[in-house]
Each structure stands twice: as structure tokens, then as C-alpha cells.
Design a protein around this motif. Structure first.
Motif, mmCIF file in Angstrom:
data_model
loop_
_atom_site.group_PDB
_atom_site.id
_atom_site.type_symbol
_atom_site.label_atom_id
_atom_site.label_comp_id
_atom_site.label_asym_id
_atom_site.label_seq_id
_atom_site.Cartn_x
_atom_site.Cartn_y
_atom_site.Cartn_z
ATOM 1 N N VAL A 152 3.644 26.911 26.511
ATOM 2 C CA VAL A 152 3.853 26.893 25.061
ATOM 3 C C VAL A 152 2.517 26.704 24.348
ATOM 4 C CG1 VAL A 152 4.989 25.707 23.136
ATOM 5 C CG2 VAL A 152 6.175 25.941 25.332
ATOM 6 N N GLY A 153 2.269 27.514 23.313
ATOM 7 C CA GLY A 153 1.079 27.328 22.492
ATOM 8 C C GLY A 153 -0.220 27.735 23.152
ATOM 9 N N TYR A 154 -0.182 28.687 24.067
ATOM 10 C CA TYR A 154 -1.394 29.114 24.777
ATOM 11 C C TYR A 154 -2.222 30.087 23.940
ATOM 12 C CZ TYR A 154 -1.010 26.924 29.385
ATOM 13 O OH TYR A 154 -1.018 26.015 30.427
ATOM 14 N N HIS A 155 -3.487 30.255 24.320
ATOM 15 C CA HIS A 155 -4.434 31.108 23.602
ATOM 16 C C HIS A 155 -5.172 31.989 24.586
ATOM 17 C CE1 HIS A 155 -7.649 28.569 25.183
ATOM 18 N NE2 HIS A 155 -6.829 27.544 24.924
ATOM 19 N N SER A 156 -5.831 33.019 24.066
ATOM 20 C CA SER A 156 -6.556 33.947 24.919
ATOM 21 C C SER A 156 -7.903 33.377 25.349
ATOM 22 C CB SER A 156 -6.741 35.293 24.201
ATOM 23 O OG SER A 156 -7.306 35.103 22.925
ATOM 24 N N ARG A 157 -8.504 34.039 26.327
ATOM 25 C CA ARG A 157 -9.724 33.533 26.949
ATOM 26 C C ARG A 157 -10.957 33.754 26.081
ATOM 27 N NH1 ARG A 157 -12.645 37.643 29.487
ATOM 28 N NH2 ARG A 157 -11.564 39.654 29.616
ATOM 29 N N ALA A 158 -12.054 33.142 26.474
ATOM 30 C CA ALA A 158 -13.318 33.244 25.750
ATOM 31 C C ALA A 158 -13.710 34.703 25.563
ATOM 32 C CB ALA A 158 -14.421 32.505 26.501
ATOM 33 N N GLY A 159 -14.096 35.048 24.350
ATOM 34 C CA GLY A 159 -14.535 36.403 24.051
ATOM 35 C C GLY A 159 -13.439 37.333 23.609
ATOM 36 N N ALA A 160 -12.183 36.944 23.792
ATOM 37 C CA ALA A 160 -11.066 37.788 23.372
ATOM 38 C C ALA A 160 -10.873 37.669 21.859
ATOM 39 C CB ALA A 160 -9.788 37.373 24.100
ATOM 40 N N PRO A 161 -10.304 38.710 21.238
ATOM 41 C CA PRO A 161 -10.127 38.685 19.774
ATOM 42 C C PRO A 161 -8.859 37.950 19.364
ATOM 43 C CG PRO A 161 -9.399 40.788 20.626
ATOM 44 C CD PRO A 161 -9.935 40.017 21.809
#
Length: 279
Positions: free
Chosen positions: A101-110
Motif C-alpha cells: 500500500v502506498g508504494y512509489h516508483s524507483r529513483a529516476g522514474a517519472p
């Protein structure tokens, strides 16, 4: 059916800025309540699917964001740090599925608040040569433990990243990135209904009716490129850690042991640096 929830904050409904997710930020107190509402929606979905045991791991920052009194009473909360397994603390083969829940994309992703574990301190991570962030490393580690990831919620960039790793995982986009600190937000009620319905449907599917067999413990290579050469140089003092250049270190091992080792690397890096994660 026992369900494990790993709950991050950057991908929560309505949150777009460091002030929303960092203690002391102008909107942090509101952000932590929004975080609880997203995970409570997911818990309701799990209960509708027949879950009888629910473990929630607060997996963001200092891991003291979820207020116990704001969490659904059916859940047990793992709170605080330091945890040997970090974002997957408490996950065991006895669990039947993981919900992120509430995850985000990796470094450098838009994506909204995109980063990999430590903000700009970590520039890139690779698992067996494949670029990876928190999503891919959590998925691979859970698979090694023998528990499938069933659902992931976050922004559209996080959902796309999960689909690249495993297209069978149900995803719920609660916002659509317009930059690293801006998004087109789904209405909160609509987003939480979508979360609840997706979790209920995914956990009712035959694929997640029981734990999958753990994947064979084959050696993997984890490599991390740090912003600071001093971090990389210090990590070379750990047996088994080698360098590929002045800022990139790597190690070989099997998951989940390699995930635990990465946690040690981050604690070493944190002791050497003192920079906010989103500047």
C-alpha cells in the motif's frame, strides 16, 4: 487466510510533497491519517475476501507513521525501527499474500516522490543486472520467502513498475503523476473504494488462495550506486562486498539474506550522511 501489508507513504492517496510525508512537514499529520485510510480500505477488502489474520508493517521512513488507534482493529501493527527486514519485517511463509500500500516508483522514474529507499543518497540499484527499486526488491524477496504479492497501490508510475515485474499483480492507481511533486488526484472516496474492491477480488482469486512454494535459493547479485564515494568505500569493509567503480558496490547471495544485507548498507550510509531525502 493470513495477509501481510507493507505500507509506504509516498504513494498514498492525495500526497505529493515531502511536507506530506516527513515528520515536521506542514501537512505530515494529515498525511499520516490519509495513510491510515488507504491501509484500512485494503484491510476491509482482505476481510471481505476471508482474511482471518492481518499483519501491517509501517514501512515508511522511521516507521512510526501509522497511529495504532487509527488502524482497523482487525490488524496487528509492526511499528518502529530498526528492523532487520525493513519494509518486509514480519513476513513469513505462513502468510498467504502480500499487499503493498502506498508504494512509489524507483529513483529516476517519472513518478510522484520517486526514489529508492534513501532519496538521492542511492542513485541506482540493480538486481542481477536489472534496474530495481523498492517495488522490485520487495517482490523478489517475498517470492523467495514463498509469498506472492497480490496487490499494489500507488501512483500510475508505481503501478507500471509493478506490472513490469509481475503482470499478474493487481494494481490501483490513486493518482497520476504530473512530475515528481505534482499529480492528478483521484477523489479520496473513489480511490479507497477502488483499493478495497481490488484487494477483495485479488485475494479471492485462486492464485492467492494459498502460499506459493518458495523459489529456489539461487545466488543473485545486488549492486548499488551511491551518490557519495565515501559510502561505497566504507561498505568495502564488509566481507563479500566488492566495487565496480568508486561509487558502486555489489554483493552476491540469496534472498532474503541479500535484502537483510542491503539494510545494513543503508544503516552504514545513514551514519555517514545527513541529507534530507527529497532535496
Amino acid at each position: 487466510m493470513r495477509i501481510y501489508f507493507s505500507v509506504d507513504m509516498e504513494g498514498v492517496t492525495g500526497l505529493v510533497d515531502a511536507d506530506d510525508v516527513q515528520p515536521g512537514g506542514r501537512d505530515y499529520e494529515r498525511g499520516r491519517l490519509m495513510m491510515a485510510e488507504d491501509v484500512n480500505a485494503a484491510i476491509r477488502g482482505a476481510i471481505a475476501a476471508g482474511a482471518t489474520g492481518i499483519t501491517v508493517n509501517d514501512a515508511h521512513g522511521r516507521m512510526r507513521n501509522l497511529l495504532p488507534e487509527s488502524l482497523h482493529p482487525a490488524a496487528r501493527l509492526i511499528r518502529g525501527r530498526t528492523k532487520q527486514m525493513g519494509m518486509l519485517e514480519g513476513l513469513t511463509p505462513e502468510h498467504d499474500a502480500v499487499v503493498c500500500v502506498g508504494y512509489h516508483s524507483r529513483a529516476g522514474a517519472p513518478g510522484v516522490l520517486s526514489h529508492s529507499f534513501m532519496g538521492h543518497e542511492i542513485e541506482d540499484i540493480w538486481l542481477d543486472g536489472r534496474p530495481v527499486g523498492e517495488i522490485g526488491l520487495a517482490h523478489a524477496t517475498a517470492a523467495a520467502i514463498g509469498v506472492p504479492v497480490a496487490v499494489l497501490t500507488g501512483d500510475d508510475s508505481a503501478c507500471a513498475e509493478m506490472a513490469e515485474w509481475d503482470g499478474s499483480v493487481a494494481t490501483v492507481a490513486v493518482k497520476y503523476a504530473h512530475g515528481r511533486f505534482a499529480a492528478d488526484l483521484r477523489p479520496a472516496g473513489e480511490a479507497r473504494t477502488a483499493i478495497e474492491e481490488a484487494v477483495a477480488a485479488a485475494l479471492s482469486a485462486p492464485r492467492t488462495a494459498q502460499s506459493v512454494a518458495a523459489e529456489p535459493a539461487e545466488p543473485s547479485t545486488l549492486a548499488v550506486r551511491w551518490q557519495s564515494a565515501s559510502v561505497a568505500a566504507t561498505l568495502l569493509g564488509i566481507p563479500g562486498v566488492t566495487s565496480t567503480d568508486t561509487r558502486t558496490v555489489q554483493a552476491q547471495g540469496t534472498l532474503p539474506g541479500l535484502y537483510r544485507l542491503f539494510g545494513v548498507w543503508m544503516r552504514v550510509a545513514a551514519s555517514l550522511t545527513d541529507q534530507p531525502p527529497y532535496c
